[in-house]
Scaffold this motif. Structure first.
Motif, PDB file in Angstrom:
ATOM      1  N   GLU A 165       0.824  -1.204   0.000  1.00 18.81           N
ATOM      2  CA  GLU A 165       0.000   0.000   0.000  1.00 18.81           C
ATOM      3  C   GLU A 165       0.862   1.260   0.000  1.00 18.81           C
ATOM      4  O   GLU A 165       0.555   2.226  -0.703  1.00 18.81           O
ATOM      5  CB  GLU A 165      -0.959  -0.015   1.183  1.00 18.81           C
ATOM      6  CG  GLU A 165      -2.039  -1.075   1.041  1.00 18.81           C
ATOM      7  CD  GLU A 165      -2.915  -1.235   2.268  1.00 18.81           C
ATOM      8  OE1 GLU A 165      -2.595  -0.644   3.334  1.00 18.81           O
ATOM      9  OE2 GLU A 165      -3.913  -1.952   2.166  1.00 18.81           O
ATOM     10  N   SER A 166       1.958   1.249   0.763  1.00 18.33           N
ATOM     11  CA  SER A 166       2.875   2.394   0.770  1.00 18.33           C
ATOM     12  C   SER A 166       3.464   2.632  -0.612  1.00 18.33           C
ATOM     13  O   SER A 166       3.528   3.764  -1.090  1.00 18.33           O
ATOM     14  CB  SER A 166       4.012   2.172   1.767  1.00 18.33           C
ATOM     15  OG  SER A 166       3.539   2.202   3.079  1.00 18.33           O
ATOM     16  N   TYR A 167       3.889   1.547  -1.267  1.00 22.30           N
ATOM     17  CA  TYR A 167       4.512   1.658  -2.586  1.00 22.30           C
ATOM     18  C   TYR A 167       3.504   2.118  -3.642  1.00 22.30           C
ATOM     19  O   TYR A 167       3.778   3.058  -4.398  1.00 22.30           O
ATOM     20  CB  TYR A 167       5.125   0.316  -2.993  1.00 22.30           C
ATOM     21  CG  TYR A 167       5.726   0.345  -4.375  1.00 22.30           C
ATOM     22  CD1 TYR A 167       6.954   0.957  -4.607  1.00 22.30           C
ATOM     23  CD2 TYR A 167       5.068  -0.218  -5.454  1.00 22.30           C
ATOM     24  CE1 TYR A 167       7.499   1.008  -5.881  1.00 22.30           C
ATOM     25  CE2 TYR A 167       5.598  -0.177  -6.728  1.00 22.30           C
ATOM     26  CZ  TYR A 167       6.814   0.436  -6.936  1.00 22.30           C
ATOM     27  OH  TYR A 167       7.354   0.487  -8.200  1.00 22.30           O
ATOM     28  N   LEU A 168       2.349   1.478  -3.691  1.00 26.32           N
ATOM     29  CA  LEU A 168       1.409   1.745  -4.778  1.00 26.32           C
ATOM     30  C   LEU A 168       0.622   3.042  -4.594  1.00 26.32           C
ATOM     31  O   LEU A 168       0.386   3.757  -5.565  1.00 26.32           O
ATOM     32  CB  LEU A 168       0.425   0.574  -4.924  1.00 26.32           C
ATOM     33  CG  LEU A 168       1.035  -0.750  -5.373  1.00 26.32           C
ATOM     34  CD1 LEU A 168      -0.026  -1.843  -5.350  1.00 26.32           C
ATOM     35  CD2 LEU A 168       1.667  -0.637  -6.749  1.00 26.32           C
ATOM     36  N   PHE A 169       0.211   3.355  -3.355  1.00 25.07           N
ATOM     37  CA  PHE A 169      -0.727   4.453  -3.165  1.00 25.07           C
ATOM     38  C   PHE A 169      -0.172   5.651  -2.408  1.00 25.07           C
ATOM     39  O   PHE A 169      -0.759   6.719  -2.452  1.00 25.07           O
ATOM     40  CB  PHE A 169      -1.988   3.939  -2.466  1.00 25.07           C
ATOM     41  CG  PHE A 169      -2.735   2.930  -3.297  1.00 25.07           C
ATOM     42  CD1 PHE A 169      -3.348   3.298  -4.483  1.00 25.07           C
ATOM     43  CD2 PHE A 169      -2.789   1.609  -2.917  1.00 25.07           C
ATOM     44  CE1 PHE A 169      -4.024   2.382  -5.259  1.00 25.07           C
ATOM     45  CE2 PHE A 169      -3.461   0.666  -3.692  1.00 25.07           C
ATOM     46  CZ  PHE A 169      -4.079   1.062  -4.866  1.00 25.07           C
ATOM     47  N   GLU A 170       0.932   5.498  -1.695  1.00 22.72           N
ATOM     48  CA  GLU A 170       1.482   6.617  -0.923  1.00 22.72           C
ATOM     49  C   GLU A 170       2.758   7.154  -1.555  1.00 22.72           C
ATOM     50  O   GLU A 170       3.476   7.943  -0.954  1.00 22.72           O
ATOM     51  CB  GLU A 170       1.733   6.172   0.523  1.00 22.72           C
ATOM     52  CG  GLU A 170       0.454   5.789   1.245  1.00 22.72           C
ATOM     53  CD  GLU A 170       0.715   5.086   2.570  1.00 22.72           C
ATOM     54  OE1 GLU A 170       1.843   5.158   3.094  1.00 22.72           O
ATOM     55  OE2 GLU A 170      -0.233   4.444   3.064  1.00 22.72           O
ATOM     56  N   ASP A 171       3.059   6.681  -2.760  1.00 17.62           N
ATOM     57  CA  ASP A 171       4.215   7.141  -3.546  1.00 17.62           C
ATOM     58  C   ASP A 171       5.523   7.044  -2.761  1.00 17.62           C
ATOM     59  O   ASP A 171       6.380   7.906  -2.831  1.00 17.62           O
ATOM     60  CB  ASP A 171       3.986   8.586  -4.015  1.00 17.62           C
ATOM     61  CG  ASP A 171       4.850   8.911  -5.233  1.00 17.62           C
ATOM     62  OD1 ASP A 171       5.214   7.982  -5.971  1.00 17.62           O
ATOM     63  OD2 ASP A 171       5.169  10.096  -5.440  1.00 17.62           O
ATOM     64  N   ARG A 172       5.656   5.961  -1.996  1.00 23.25           N
ATOM     65  CA  ARG A 172       6.900   5.739  -1.255  1.00 23.25           C
ATOM     66  C   ARG A 172       7.758   4.741  -2.007  1.00 23.25           C
ATOM     67  O   ARG A 172       7.256   3.811  -2.622  1.00 23.25           O
ATOM     68  CB  ARG A 172       6.592   5.187   0.135  1.00 23.25           C
ATOM     69  CG  ARG A 172       5.830   6.167   0.981  1.00 23.25           C
ATOM     70  CD  ARG A 172       6.119   5.969   2.446  1.00 23.25           C
ATOM     71  NE  ARG A 172       5.424   6.989   3.216  1.00 23.25           N
ATOM     72  CZ  ARG A 172       4.599   6.710   4.202  1.00 23.25           C
ATOM     73  NH1 ARG A 172       4.382   5.470   4.561  1.00 23.25           N
ATOM     74  NH2 ARG A 172       4.009   7.688   4.852  1.00 23.25           N
ATOM     75  N   ASP A 173       9.056   4.934  -1.925  1.00 24.79           N
ATOM     76  CA  ASP A 173       9.985   3.944  -2.459  1.00 24.79           C
ATOM     77  C   ASP A 173      10.188   2.897  -1.385  1.00 24.79           C
ATOM     78  O   ASP A 173      10.670   3.200  -0.300  1.00 24.79           O
ATOM     79  CB  ASP A 173      11.322   4.584  -2.842  1.00 24.79           C
ATOM     80  CG  ASP A 173      11.206   5.420  -4.106  1.00 24.79           C
ATOM     81  OD1 ASP A 173      10.408   5.041  -4.985  1.00 24.79           O
ATOM     82  OD2 ASP A 173      11.893   6.436  -4.216  1.00 24.79           O
TER      83      ASP A 173
END
Length: 90
Positions: free
Chosen positions: A71-79
């Motif tokens: 969820e962090s990678y796909l929706f929160e634009d986190r690497d």
């Protein structure tokens, strides 16, 4: 015909997935908002996270951790990357 989506991860219009890749509401959200390319990028990262951290996906805590990373990678634009992972040099 290829289904196009406005990918929230790649910030561009791109071919979408053929079906929700994950169960439940999050799977539908991925299907509607994530491109095939972004999902493939995630599955590579997910494999490294599981392998580098030696996660047992039979363990509910490990599955919860992987889902949070997804969820962090796909929706929160986190690497997101596996701790200790070093990409192979070219």
């Amino acid at each position: 015909m290829v289904r196009m989506v406005q990918c929230v991860k790649l910030k561009k219009e791109a071919p979408g997935l053929d079906y929700p890749p994950y169960p439940g509401e999050i799977g539908v959200q991925i299907y509607k908002n994530i491109s095939r390319e972004a999902w493939q990028n995630w599955t590579s990262i997910q494999t490294r996270i599981v392998n580098e951290n030696r996660l047992n996906l039979a363990d509910a805590r490990a599955r919860k951790y992987v889902k949070q990373q997804m969820e962090s990678y796909l929706f929160e634009d986190r690497d997101v990357e596996a701790q200790g992972y070093v990409p192979p040099s070219a």
